[in-house]
Structure formats: structure tokens, C-alpha cells
Motif scaffolding. Structure first.
Motif, PDB file in Angstrom:
ATOM      1  N   VAL A  81      11.990  -5.929   2.350  1.00 16.98           N
ATOM      2  CA  VAL A  81      13.315  -5.323   2.511  1.00 16.98           C
ATOM      3  C   VAL A  81      13.182  -3.831   2.218  1.00 16.98           C
ATOM      4  N   THR A  82      13.407  -2.988   3.218  1.00 21.99           N
ATOM      5  CA  THR A  82      13.277  -1.549   3.048  1.00 21.99           C
ATOM      6  C   THR A  82      14.635  -0.891   2.843  1.00 21.99           C
ATOM      7  N   GLU A 142       7.160   3.732  -0.440  1.00 24.41           N
ATOM      8  CA  GLU A 142       7.609   2.862   0.653  1.00 24.41           C
ATOM      9  C   GLU A 142       6.418   2.457   1.521  1.00 24.41           C
ATOM     10  N   ALA A 143       5.551   3.423   1.808  1.00 22.93           N
ATOM     11  CA  ALA A 143       4.372   3.147   2.620  1.00 22.93           C
ATOM     12  C   ALA A 143       3.400   2.212   1.902  1.00 22.93           C
ATOM     13  N   ALA A 147       2.343  -1.587   3.030  1.00 23.22           N
ATOM     14  CA  ALA A 147       0.957  -1.910   3.371  1.00 23.22           C
ATOM     15  C   ALA A 147       0.444  -3.089   2.551  1.00 23.22           C
ATOM     16  N   GLU A 148       0.787  -3.128   1.271  1.00 22.93           N
ATOM     17  CA  GLU A 148       0.361  -4.244   0.423  1.00 22.93           C
ATOM     18  C   GLU A 148       1.000  -5.548   0.873  1.00 22.93           C
ATOM     19  N   GLY A 241       7.956   6.180   5.813  1.00 23.91           N
ATOM     20  CA  GLY A 241       6.784   5.577   5.186  1.00 23.91           C
ATOM     21  C   GLY A 241       6.511   4.182   5.693  1.00 23.91           C
ATOM     22  N   PHE A 242       7.569   3.432   5.966  1.00 21.53           N
ATOM     23  CA  PHE A 242       7.403   2.070   6.483  1.00 21.53           C
ATOM     24  C   PHE A 242       6.660   2.075   7.815  1.00 21.53           C
ATOM     25  N   GLY A 243       7.102   2.921   8.745  1.00 18.19           N
ATOM     26  CA  GLY A 243       6.459   2.963  10.064  1.00 18.19           C
ATOM     27  C   GLY A 243       4.999   3.359   9.969  1.00 18.19           C
ATOM     28  N   ALA A 244       4.685   4.293   9.086  1.00 18.76           N
ATOM     29  CA  ALA A 244       3.297   4.718   8.907  1.00 18.76           C
ATOM     30  C   ALA A 244       2.436   3.577   8.390  1.00 18.76           C
TER      31      ALA A 244
END
Length: 262
Positions: A81-82, A142-143, A147-148, A241-244
Motif C-alpha cells: 500500500v503506497t 518508498e523505493a 523493492a523488498e 520511488g514506487f515506479g523506480a
């Protein structure tokens, strides 16, 4: 069901441990769950390898828990959930601890939560998340958490901008060891260009809205990154950050990538 679960199901049919009719029943699951205010995509993991992610901004806590509940009921083990603020996160946490009996992790800096357990890292290498300054950490977190949650090993290096180049050069071993690097910077957005000139892996640049008036809430950093002369960099949207991390995870799961280098 995600791609790994689909492969496991097909393998079990192949070795005879699962009946064909039982497997067919699982594959006939409805493609989405219509809960009125949302149509929850239940087969995105099969199509793309990654399940649907909940964007928390603009949604009520009740809507977020409703969508997450549908995903859990249909077998999703890890839910991201972002853009989730602290107040809504607490309401989701209570639901997770009560009705769902699920793990819950919230990163306040990155405004991102994970419902359920994070998978063990299964990427081909490490994703390095770097920031130019401390003010860029919310986007970096966020990134990193994204990723984790997508099954990657993440290394964080914060406050290594070009205003003190020695801070960046002290981390050359981590830079050279990474499979993909996410570089995050506001102000003039110089960090990604420098890192791209040092690394032999793909660089994902993220401009942030950090800066004074003529930074135009990240537009100056975005334009700097888009005009970078160093090869091997792609640029995400401001504060994304999410998209990256999603893109970095795709790179880190390309199994032939390191084999080709060797």
C-alpha cells in the motif's frame, strides 16, 4: 495467484500431485472482484508477475481495507500500500491484527505499508538505493520498501550528493557490486549523472520535489536528468520511488542478465 504460484501449480499437475480438474478450477477464478468502489484485479500477478498494488492517496481507510481484504481472501500473501498516511495506516494495522490475523509493517517516512509477509529475496543481485541528501529519504524509503516487497535484496546509501563528492566515492564498492541503482535527488538533480559515469549497471533516476523556488517542485531536477549526457540512465517521474523500484525489480529478476555479462 502470481507467476511463481502458477508455475508451482503447473508443476504439481505435471508430476501428478494435483488433479487436472482441481488445477482447472483454480485457474477459472474470476479475473476480478467487484466490491462496488473498486474492481480488484485478481490475475495481475499471473499476467505481469506482480500482484496489484494499492495506491492509498485519495482512498479512505475503509476502501483500503476493503481492497486488501479481497486480495487476502483470494490468496494474495503480500500486499503493498503506497502513499498511506499515518492515521489511515493505524486503521489498517488494527484490521490486520484483528480480522485478518496478518503481519503488518508501516514505514512512516516512505508512507508505505506491507500487509502480510515479504518474500525472500530471489533476484539475481542487489538493488542499490542512493539519495543526494537526507531530505530525499522519504522517496528513497518508498523505493526501498517496494523493492523488498517485490523480492529483492536492497542496499541503502543516503546523503551522498555531489556537494561533497568524497561521500559518494567512498561507496564505489557498493556501486560496482549493484545489479541496478536507483538514484534520488532534488535541487539540481546532479547525482544520477555522476553515478551513471561510475557504474556498469542500469541507473534509474528519480527527481524529487526538494529545493528552493526555481526548482519548481522537482521540474528542474527532472529536466537535468532528462538532459544527462551519460549513457545508461532512465528517468522516473517526480517523487515516484514506487515506479523506480518496480522497474528495478524487473531488471533484477531478468535471469539472463548476469549470465550474459559472464
Amino acid at each position: 495467484m502470481d507467476e511463481k504460484e502458477l508455475r508451482a501449480l503447473l508443476s504439481s499437475v505435471q508430476n501428478g500431485s494435483t488433479d487436472v480438474d482441481d488445477a482447472l478450477m483454480k485457474l477459472r477464478m474470476k479475473p476480478f472482484d467487484d466490491i462496488g468502489y473498486a474492481k480488484v484485479d485478481l490475475q495481475r500477478g499471473v499476467r505481469t508477475g506482480t500482484a496489484e498494488v494499492i495506491f492509498g492517496a485519495g482512498k479512505t481507510a475503509e476502501q483500503i481495507t476493503g481492497i486488501a481484504g479481497s486480495m487476502l481472501e483470494n490468496g494474495q500473501k503480500t500486499i503493498l500500500v503506497t502513499r498511506l498516511d499515518k492515521e489511515k495506516a493505524e486503521q489498517v494495522r488494527m484490521q490486520a491484527a484483528g480480522r485478518w490475523q496478518a503481519e503488518f509493517f508501516y514505514n512512516e517516512s516512505g508512507r508505505i505499508a506491507v500487509i502480510g509477509s515479504c518474500p525472500r529475496p530471489d533476484g539475481i543481485g542487489r538493488i542499490l538505493v542512493m539519495t543526494a541528501g537526507t531530505s530525499d529519504i522519504p522517496v528513497a524509503e518508498e523505493a526501498a520498501v517496494t523493492a523488498e516487497a517485490l523480492g529483492n535484496e536492497v542496499v541503502r546509501i543516503y546523503d551522498a550528493g555531489v556537494a561533497g563528492l568524497h561521500r559518494l566515492l567512498a561507496h564505489l564498492p557498493e556501486i560496482m557490486d549493484a545489479t541496478v541503482i536507483i538514484t534520488i535527488a532534488g535541487m539540481e538533480g546532479a547525482l544520477p549523472a555522476v553515478v551513471t559515469g561510475l557504474a556498469d549497471c542500469p541507473i534509474i533516476a528519480v527527481p524529487t520535489s526538494v529545493g528552493y523556488g526555481t526548482s519548481f517542485h522537482g521540474v528542474s531536477a527532472l529536466l537535468s536528468m532528462l538532459n544527462c549526457c551519460a549513457s545508461g540512465m532512465c528517468v522516473e517521474n517526480i517523487d515516484n520511488g514506487f515506479g523506480a523500484a518496480y522497474f528495478a525489480s524487473m531488471i533484477n529478476h531478468l535471469k539472463g542478465y548476469r549470465e550474459a555479462e559472464q
